[in-house]
Design a protein around this motif. Structure first.
Motif, PDB file in Angstrom:
ATOM      1  N   ASP A 113      19.413  29.227   5.977  1.00 41.35           N
ATOM      2  CA  ASP A 113      18.461  30.061   6.707  1.00 41.35           C
ATOM      3  C   ASP A 113      19.043  31.452   6.857  1.00 41.35           C
ATOM      4  N   ASP A 114      18.181  32.403   7.223  1.00 42.10           N
ATOM      5  CA  ASP A 114      18.662  33.773   7.353  1.00 42.10           C
ATOM      6  C   ASP A 114      19.365  34.011   8.679  1.00 42.10           C
ATOM      7  N   VAL A 115      18.773  33.564   9.802  1.00 47.14           N
ATOM      8  CA  VAL A 115      19.349  33.831  11.123  1.00 47.14           C
ATOM      9  C   VAL A 115      19.409  32.544  11.928  1.00 47.14           C
ATOM     10  N   LEU A 116      20.547  32.282  12.543  1.00 42.73           N
ATOM     11  CA  LEU A 116      20.693  31.176  13.490  1.00 42.73           C
ATOM     12  C   LEU A 116      20.643  31.767  14.887  1.00 42.73           C
ATOM     13  N   TYR A 117      19.700  31.293  15.700  1.00 44.45           N
ATOM     14  CA  TYR A 117      19.497  31.843  17.046  1.00 44.45           C
ATOM     15  C   TYR A 117      19.557  30.696  18.048  1.00 44.45           C
ATOM     16  N   SER A 118      18.427  30.157  18.452  1.00 39.17           N
ATOM     17  CA  SER A 118      18.398  29.116  19.474  1.00 39.17           C
ATOM     18  C   SER A 118      18.844  27.755  18.946  1.00 39.17           C
ATOM     19  N   GLY A 119      18.679  27.525  17.649  1.00 41.19           N
ATOM     20  CA  GLY A 119      18.990  26.231  17.049  1.00 41.19           C
ATOM     21  C   GLY A 119      17.760  25.362  16.879  1.00 41.19           C
ATOM     22  N   VAL A 142      24.138  30.054   7.106  1.00 43.01           N
ATOM     23  CA  VAL A 142      23.246  31.128   7.565  1.00 43.01           C
ATOM     24  C   VAL A 142      23.842  32.479   7.214  1.00 43.01           C
ATOM     25  N   LEU A 143      22.972  33.426   6.949  1.00 45.23           N
ATOM     26  CA  LEU A 143      23.442  34.784   6.694  1.00 45.23           C
ATOM     27  C   LEU A 143      23.968  35.412   7.971  1.00 45.23           C
ATOM     28  N   GLY A 159      27.589  34.148   7.145  1.00 46.59           N
ATOM     29  CA  GLY A 159      27.848  35.435   6.515  1.00 46.59           C
ATOM     30  C   GLY A 159      28.402  36.438   7.500  1.00 46.59           C
ATOM     31  N   LYS A 160      27.783  36.522   8.684  1.00 46.33           N
ATOM     32  CA  LYS A 160      28.251  37.461   9.711  1.00 46.33           C
ATOM     33  C   LYS A 160      27.878  36.936  11.084  1.00 46.33           C
ATOM     34  N   ASN A 161      28.861  36.869  11.978  1.00 50.43           N
ATOM     35  CA  ASN A 161      28.601  36.607  13.386  1.00 50.43           C
ATOM     36  C   ASN A 161      28.221  37.929  14.023  1.00 50.43           C
ATOM     37  N   LEU A 162      27.090  37.940  14.696  1.00 47.49           N
ATOM     38  CA  LEU A 162      26.531  39.182  15.199  1.00 47.49           C
ATOM     39  C   LEU A 162      26.115  39.000  16.653  1.00 47.49           C
ATOM     40  N   PRO A 163      27.021  39.248  17.587  1.00 45.76           N
ATOM     41  CA  PRO A 163      26.644  39.098  19.000  1.00 45.76           C
ATOM     42  C   PRO A 163      25.498  40.052  19.347  1.00 45.76           C
ATOM     43  N   THR A 164      24.475  39.513  19.993  1.00 47.75           N
ATOM     44  CA  THR A 164      23.311  40.310  20.363  1.00 47.75           C
ATOM     45  C   THR A 164      22.910  39.966  21.785  1.00 47.75           C
ATOM     46  N   SER A 165      22.077  40.809  22.360  1.00 44.57           N
ATOM     47  CA  SER A 165      21.448  40.455  23.633  1.00 44.57           C
ATOM     48  C   SER A 165      20.127  39.780  23.314  1.00 44.57           C
ATOM     49  N   ARG A 166      19.569  39.080  24.273  1.00 45.59           N
ATOM     50  CA  ARG A 166      18.292  38.389  24.045  1.00 45.59           C
ATOM     51  C   ARG A 166      17.152  39.368  23.789  1.00 45.59           C
ATOM     52  N   SER A 167      17.266  40.587  24.295  1.00 40.79           N
ATOM     53  CA  SER A 167      16.175  41.561  24.109  1.00 40.79           C
ATOM     54  C   SER A 167      16.207  42.193  22.710  1.00 40.79           C
TER      55      SER A 167
END
Length: 195
Positions: A113-119, A142-143, A159-167
Motif C-alpha cells: 500500500d502507499d500509506v499506513l495510517y490507522s491500520g 508501504v511506501l 520506504g519512509k517513516n513520516l511522523p505527522t499530526s492528525r490534521s
C-alpha cells in the motif's frame, strides 16, 4: 471568497521513491530467500502500481525475464466489502481482485500500500485475503508509514517513516495514476484549522 491554500511540503521526489522501492524489493528478497513462493498484492488504488514496480525490481534482481513469470509475482486485492466504514461511505465501487494463477495458498504474500495510517485498511485486506486462501505468511510493505495506528498493525518494509499530526494529510502521487512520482505533506492553512 476562496479558501486559503493549504501549506504543502514535498518529502519524497521521483528519485527518492525509486530508491525506497529498490530498498524494499531487496529487503523482501532477503527476508524470503528469493522469489520462488512470493506474491505481492497491491491494495487499490496506489498499492497496485507499487506492487507492480516492486515485482519488476524483484524480477530484475532474480534474473527473471519471462513476462509470465513476472506476472505471477504480483496482483491486486480489493478490500471494499471488508472495510469498516461502509456505513459512512456506502457508494464505494468494488475494484478488481487479481490473484496470480498459482494462487496464494502456502505462499508468502506481501500486501503493498502507499500509506499506513490507522491500520484499518490493512485489517480489511487481511480479511479479504482470508476469504481467498491460506498463505504461509503475510507481510506488509508501504511506501510511507505516517503513524497514528488505531489497530496493532506494523509494516515489515517501509520506504519512509513520516511522523505527522492528525490534521496533516500525506498525499502520494504516482506516475501511473497522477502523472508524477511525489509524496507531499499537506497541512491545513491557519484559517481552516479547527480549534
Amino acid at each position: 471568497m476562496t479558501d486559503p491554500t493549504p501549506d504543502t511540503s514535498r518529502v519524497l521526489g521521483p528519485e527518492a521513491i525509486r530508491r525506497a522501492l529498490t530498498r524494499i524489493a531487496h529487503e523482501i528478497l532477503e527476508s524470503d530467500h528469493g522469489a520462488e513462493d512470493l506474491v505481492l498484492l497491491g491494495i487499490p488504488h496506489r498499492g497496485v502500481p507499487l506492487a507492480e514496480r516492486l515485482a519488476a525490481q524483484i524480477a530484475r534482481a532474480e534474473g527473471i525475464e519471462d513476462p509470465t513469470q513476472i506476472a505471477e509475482l504480483h496482483g491486486s486485492l480489493d478490500i471494499t466489502l471488508y472495510r469498516d466504514d461502509l456505513r459512512k461511505n456506502p457508494t464505494r465501487a468494488p475494484g478488481p481482485t487479481r490473484i496470480p494463477r498459482r494462487g496464494i495458498d502456502g505462499r508468502t504474500v506481501v500486501l503493498v500500500d502507499d500509506v499506513l495510517y490507522s491500520g484499518r485498511t490493512v485489517r480489511a485486506a487481511l480479511d479479504a485475503l482470508g476469504a481467498i486462501g491460506r498463505p504461509a505468511a503475510v507481510r506488509l510493505a508501504v511506501l510511507v508509514d505516517r503513524g497514528h495506528r488505531e489497530l496493532p498493525i506494523r509494516a515489515d518494509h517501509v520506504g519512509k517513516n513520516l511522523p505527522t499530526s492528525r490534521s496533516e494529510r500525506v498525499h502520494v502521487q504516482l506516475t501511473e495514476s497522477d502523472g508524477q512520482d511525489a509524496v507531499d505533506i499537506v497541512r491545513p492553512s491557519r484559517g481552516t484549522e479547527q480549534a
